[in-house]
Enzyme design. Structure first.
Site, PDB file in Angstrom:
ATOM      1  N   LYS A   6       0.824  -1.208   0.000  1.00 26.71           N
ATOM      2  CA  LYS A   6       0.000   0.000   0.000  1.00 26.71           C
ATOM      3  C   LYS A   6       0.864   1.267   0.000  1.00 26.71           C
ATOM      4  O   LYS A   6       2.087   1.193   0.183  1.00 26.71           O
ATOM      5  CB  LYS A   6      -0.927  -0.036   1.215  1.00 26.71           C
ATOM      6  CG  LYS A   6      -1.960  -1.168   1.154  1.00 26.71           C
ATOM      7  CD  LYS A   6      -2.980  -1.013   2.275  1.00 26.71           C
ATOM      8  CE  LYS A   6      -4.006  -2.128   2.222  1.00 26.71           C
ATOM      9  NZ  LYS A   6      -5.059  -1.935   3.246  1.00 26.71           N
TER      10      LYS A   6
ATOM     11  N   PHE B  74     -15.714   2.904   6.551  1.00 32.65           N
ATOM     12  CA  PHE B  74     -14.317   3.051   6.140  1.00 32.65           C
ATOM     13  C   PHE B  74     -14.117   2.907   4.630  1.00 32.65           C
ATOM     14  O   PHE B  74     -12.987   3.011   4.150  1.00 32.65           O
ATOM     15  CB  PHE B  74     -13.414   2.083   6.917  1.00 32.65           C
ATOM     16  CG  PHE B  74     -13.686   0.609   6.692  1.00 32.65           C
ATOM     17  CD1 PHE B  74     -13.157  -0.047   5.590  1.00 32.65           C
ATOM     18  CD2 PHE B  74     -14.459  -0.117   7.595  1.00 32.65           C
ATOM     19  CE1 PHE B  74     -13.390  -1.403   5.383  1.00 32.65           C
ATOM     20  CE2 PHE B  74     -14.689  -1.474   7.396  1.00 32.65           C
ATOM     21  CZ  PHE B  74     -14.157  -2.118   6.281  1.00 32.65           C
TER      22      PHE B  74
ATOM     23  N   GLU C 247      -9.350 -10.532  -7.521  1.00 29.61           N
ATOM     24  CA  GLU C 247      -8.408  -9.411  -7.400  1.00 29.61           C
ATOM     25  C   GLU C 247      -7.293  -9.495  -8.440  1.00 29.61           C
ATOM     26  O   GLU C 247      -6.899  -8.472  -9.008  1.00 29.61           O
ATOM     27  CB  GLU C 247      -7.843  -9.367  -5.972  1.00 29.61           C
ATOM     28  CG  GLU C 247      -8.934  -8.985  -4.969  1.00 29.61           C
ATOM     29  CD  GLU C 247      -8.558  -9.204  -3.506  1.00 29.61           C
ATOM     30  OE1 GLU C 247      -7.412  -9.616  -3.217  1.00 29.61           O
ATOM     31  OE2 GLU C 247      -9.428  -8.958  -2.637  1.00 29.61           O
TER      32      GLU C 247
ATOM     33  N   TYR D 168     -12.374  -2.677  -3.440  1.00 30.93           N
ATOM     34  CA  TYR D 168     -13.013  -2.701  -2.116  1.00 30.93           C
ATOM     35  C   TYR D 168     -14.540  -2.804  -2.191  1.00 30.93           C
ATOM     36  O   TYR D 168     -15.230  -2.459  -1.228  1.00 30.93           O
ATOM     37  CB  TYR D 168     -12.593  -1.470  -1.309  1.00 30.93           C
ATOM     38  CG  TYR D 168     -11.160  -1.565  -0.814  1.00 30.93           C
ATOM     39  CD1 TYR D 168     -10.758  -2.605   0.026  1.00 30.93           C
ATOM     40  CD2 TYR D 168     -10.209  -0.605  -1.175  1.00 30.93           C
ATOM     41  CE1 TYR D 168      -9.444  -2.711   0.479  1.00 30.93           C
ATOM     42  CE2 TYR D 168      -8.896  -0.699  -0.719  1.00 30.93           C
ATOM     43  CZ  TYR D 168      -8.529  -1.756   0.110  1.00 30.93           C
ATOM     44  OH  TYR D 168      -7.234  -1.849   0.564  1.00 30.93           O
TER      45      TYR D 168
ATOM     46  N   ARG E 218       2.580  -6.634   9.238  1.00 33.46           N
ATOM     47  CA  ARG E 218       1.819  -5.509   9.815  1.00 33.46           C
ATOM     48  C   ARG E 218       2.230  -5.251  11.257  1.00 33.46           C
ATOM     49  O   ARG E 218       2.257  -4.113  11.719  1.00 33.46           O
ATOM     50  CB  ARG E 218       0.324  -5.782   9.718  1.00 33.46           C
ATOM     51  CG  ARG E 218      -0.229  -5.659   8.296  1.00 33.46           C
ATOM     52  CD  ARG E 218      -1.598  -6.268   8.238  1.00 33.46           C
ATOM     53  NE  ARG E 218      -2.297  -6.064   6.981  1.00 33.46           N
ATOM     54  CZ  ARG E 218      -3.287  -6.854   6.575  1.00 33.46           C
ATOM     55  NH1 ARG E 218      -3.678  -7.888   7.325  1.00 33.46           N
ATOM     56  NH2 ARG E 218      -3.891  -6.608   5.430  1.00 33.46           N
TER      57      ARG E 218
ATOM     58  N   ARG F 234      -1.390 -14.576   4.461  1.00 32.83           N
ATOM     59  CA  ARG F 234      -2.144 -13.845   5.499  1.00 32.83           C
ATOM     60  C   ARG F 234      -1.488 -14.009   6.863  1.00 32.83           C
ATOM     61  O   ARG F 234      -1.484 -13.089   7.684  1.00 32.83           O
ATOM     62  CB  ARG F 234      -3.611 -14.297   5.520  1.00 32.83           C
ATOM     63  CG  ARG F 234      -4.387 -13.706   4.336  1.00 32.83           C
ATOM     64  CD  ARG F 234      -5.815 -14.141   4.311  1.00 32.83           C
ATOM     65  NE  ARG F 234      -6.645 -13.536   5.342  1.00 32.83           N
ATOM     66  CZ  ARG F 234      -7.152 -12.312   5.290  1.00 32.83           C
ATOM     67  NH1 ARG F 234      -6.881 -11.528   4.259  1.00 32.83           N
ATOM     68  NH2 ARG F 234      -7.919 -11.859   6.257  1.00 32.83           N
TER      69      ARG F 234
ATOM     70  N   HIS G  56      -1.964  -5.402   1.547  1.00 31.18           N
ATOM     71  CA  HIS G  56      -3.258  -6.070   1.367  1.00 31.18           C
ATOM     72  C   HIS G  56      -2.998  -7.467   0.836  1.00 31.18           C
ATOM     73  O   HIS G  56      -2.118  -7.651  -0.003  1.00 31.18           O
ATOM     74  CB  HIS G  56      -4.128  -5.306   0.361  1.00 31.18           C
ATOM     75  CG  HIS G  56      -5.313  -6.119  -0.093  1.00 31.18           C
ATOM     76  ND1 HIS G  56      -6.482  -6.167   0.607  1.00 31.18           N
ATOM     77  CD2 HIS G  56      -5.460  -6.966  -1.149  1.00 31.18           C
ATOM     78  CE1 HIS G  56      -7.315  -7.009  -0.004  1.00 31.18           C
ATOM     79  NE2 HIS G  56      -6.719  -7.496  -1.074  1.00 31.18           N
TER      80      HIS G  56
ATOM     81  N   ASN H  28      -2.188   0.035   6.822  1.00 31.19           N
ATOM     82  CA  ASN H  28      -1.713  -1.263   7.331  1.00 31.19           C
ATOM     83  C   ASN H  28      -0.762  -1.971   6.375  1.00 31.19           C
ATOM     84  O   ASN H  28      -0.694  -3.187   6.348  1.00 31.19           O
ATOM     85  CB  ASN H  28      -2.893  -2.137   7.758  1.00 31.19           C
ATOM     86  CG  ASN H  28      -3.820  -2.477   6.618  1.00 31.19           C
ATOM     87  OD1 ASN H  28      -3.681  -1.931   5.520  1.00 31.19           O
ATOM     88  ND2 ASN H  28      -4.748  -3.389   6.845  1.00 31.19           N
TER      89      ASN H  28
ATOM     90  N   THR I 231      -5.409  -7.690  10.331  1.00 35.20           N
ATOM     91  CA  THR I 231      -5.728  -6.468   9.579  1.00 35.20           C
ATOM     92  C   THR I 231      -5.352  -5.216  10.367  1.00 35.20           C
ATOM     93  O   THR I 231      -4.803  -4.268   9.821  1.00 35.20           O
ATOM     94  CB  THR I 231      -7.243  -6.427   9.257  1.00 35.20           C
ATOM     95  OG1 THR I 231      -7.558  -7.591   8.509  1.00 35.20           O
ATOM     96  CG2 THR I 231      -7.601  -5.198   8.449  1.00 35.20           C
TER      97      THR I 231
HETATM   98  P1  CMP Z   1      -7.406  -4.611   3.604  1.00 29.35           P
HETATM   99  O1  CMP Z   1      -6.901  -5.954   3.936  1.00 29.35           O
HETATM  100  O2  CMP Z   1      -6.790  -3.924   2.430  1.00 29.35           O
HETATM  101  O3  CMP Z   1      -8.993  -4.691   3.363  1.00 29.35           O
HETATM  102  C1  CMP Z   1      -9.875  -3.646   3.728  1.00 29.35           C
HETATM  103  C2  CMP Z   1      -9.153  -2.456   4.299  1.00 29.35           C
HETATM  104  O4  CMP Z   1      -9.959  -1.462   4.893  1.00 29.35           O
HETATM  105  C3  CMP Z   1      -8.269  -2.949   5.417  1.00 29.35           C
HETATM  106  O5  CMP Z   1      -7.166  -3.668   4.882  1.00 29.35           O
HETATM  107  C4  CMP Z   1      -7.935  -1.653   6.149  1.00 29.35           C
HETATM  108  O6  CMP Z   1      -6.784  -1.020   5.634  1.00 29.35           O
HETATM  109  C5  CMP Z   1      -9.129  -0.745   5.828  1.00 29.35           C
HETATM  110  N1  CMP Z   1      -9.884  -0.416   7.019  1.00 29.35           N
HETATM  111  C6  CMP Z   1      -9.989   0.805   7.560  1.00 29.35           C
HETATM  112  N2  CMP Z   1     -10.778   0.779   8.639  1.00 29.35           N
HETATM  113  C7  CMP Z   1     -11.180  -0.506   8.795  1.00 29.35           C
HETATM  114  C8  CMP Z   1     -12.009  -1.187   9.733  1.00 29.35           C
HETATM  115  N3  CMP Z   1     -12.597  -0.541  10.751  1.00 29.35           N
HETATM  116  N4  CMP Z   1     -12.198  -2.523   9.589  1.00 29.35           N
HETATM  117  C9  CMP Z   1     -11.629  -3.189   8.554  1.00 29.35           C
HETATM  118  N5  CMP Z   1     -10.847  -2.586   7.646  1.00 29.35           N
HETATM  119  C10 CMP Z   1     -10.612  -1.273   7.762  1.00 29.35           C
END
Ligand code: CMP
Length: 144
Positions: free
Chosen positions: A10, A58, A127, A50, A103, A86, A116, A113, A92
Site C-alpha cells: 500500500k 471506512f 483481485e 473494495y 503488519r 495472510r 493487502h 496497514n 488487519t
Molecule cells: P485490507 O486488507 O486492504 O482490506 C480492507 C481495508 O480497509 C483494510 O485492509 C484496512 O486497511 C481498511 N480499514 C480501515 N478501517 C477498517 C475497519 N474498521 N475494519 C476493517 N478494515 C478497515
C-alpha cells in the site's frame, strides 16, 4: 494445494521505503513471484477492489487512501499461499498483529496497514483479474 494470491504493498509501504524488505520476506518464505507492477490506482479500480466494503464507514477513506500514492501490485504462487501469506501479513489491524508479522512489525494504524492480501482463493482470482491481464502473469520454473 498450489494457489495464487494477490498482494498489494500500500501507499505507506512505498512512501516509507519498505518495498524491498517486504518482498524479501515473501521470497525468503519460498513463494514464487509470478506478476508485479508499480501503479497509481484510479477511482474505478479502487472502488472495484473494495466493492465488498461499499456502504461501510471506512469504504471512502480506504478507497481514497489506496489512490493517494503508488502501490506495488503482485501475484505470488505457492502451496496454500493464500492462508500462508495472510499469516505472514498478520492481523488487519496492525495494533493486534503478531509483532513478527509484516503488519505487526511495520504498522500502527488500521487504515495504513502496509499490505493487502486476498482473504480466499475466490477473492484472489477476482483481485488478480482486476489488476493483471493473463499475459502479465509469467509462467516459469523456479529453482529451490
Ligand atoms: P485490507 O486488507 O486492504 O482490506 C480492507 C481495508 O480497509 C483494510 O485492509 C484496512 O486497511 C481498511 N480499514 C480501515 N478501517 C477498517 C475497519 N474498521 N475494519 C476493517 N478494515 C478497515
Amino acid at each position: 494445494c498450489m494457489e495464487r494470491t494477490f498482494l498489494m504493498l500500500k501507499p505507506d509501504a512505498v512512501q516509507r521505503g519498505l518495498v524491498g524488505r517486504i518482498v524479501a520476506k515473501l521470497e525468503d518464505k519460498g513463494f514464487k513471484l509470478v506478476g508485479m507492477k508499480f501503479i497509481q490506482v484510479d477511482r474505478a479500480l479502487a472502488e472495484a477492489h473494495y466493492a465488498e466494503h461499499k456502504g461501510k464507514g471506512f469504504f471512502e477513506p480506504t478507497v481514497a487512501y489506496i489512490m493517494s500514492s503508488p502501490v506495488v501490485a503482485m501475484v505470488w504462487q505457492g502451496k496454500n499461499v493464500v492462508a500462508l501469506a495472510r499469516e505472514l501479513m498478520g492481523a488487519t489491524n496492525p495494533a493486534n498483529a503478531n509483532p513478527g508479522s509484516i503488519r505487526g512489525k511495520y504498522g500502527m494504524d488500521i487504515s495504513r496497514n502496509v499490505i493487502h492480501g486476498s482473504d480466499s482463493v475466490a477473492s484472489a482470482e477476482r483481485e488478480i483479474a482486476l489488476y493483471f491481464k493473463p499475459e502479465e502473469l509469467v509462467d516459469y520454473t523456479k529453482a529451490g
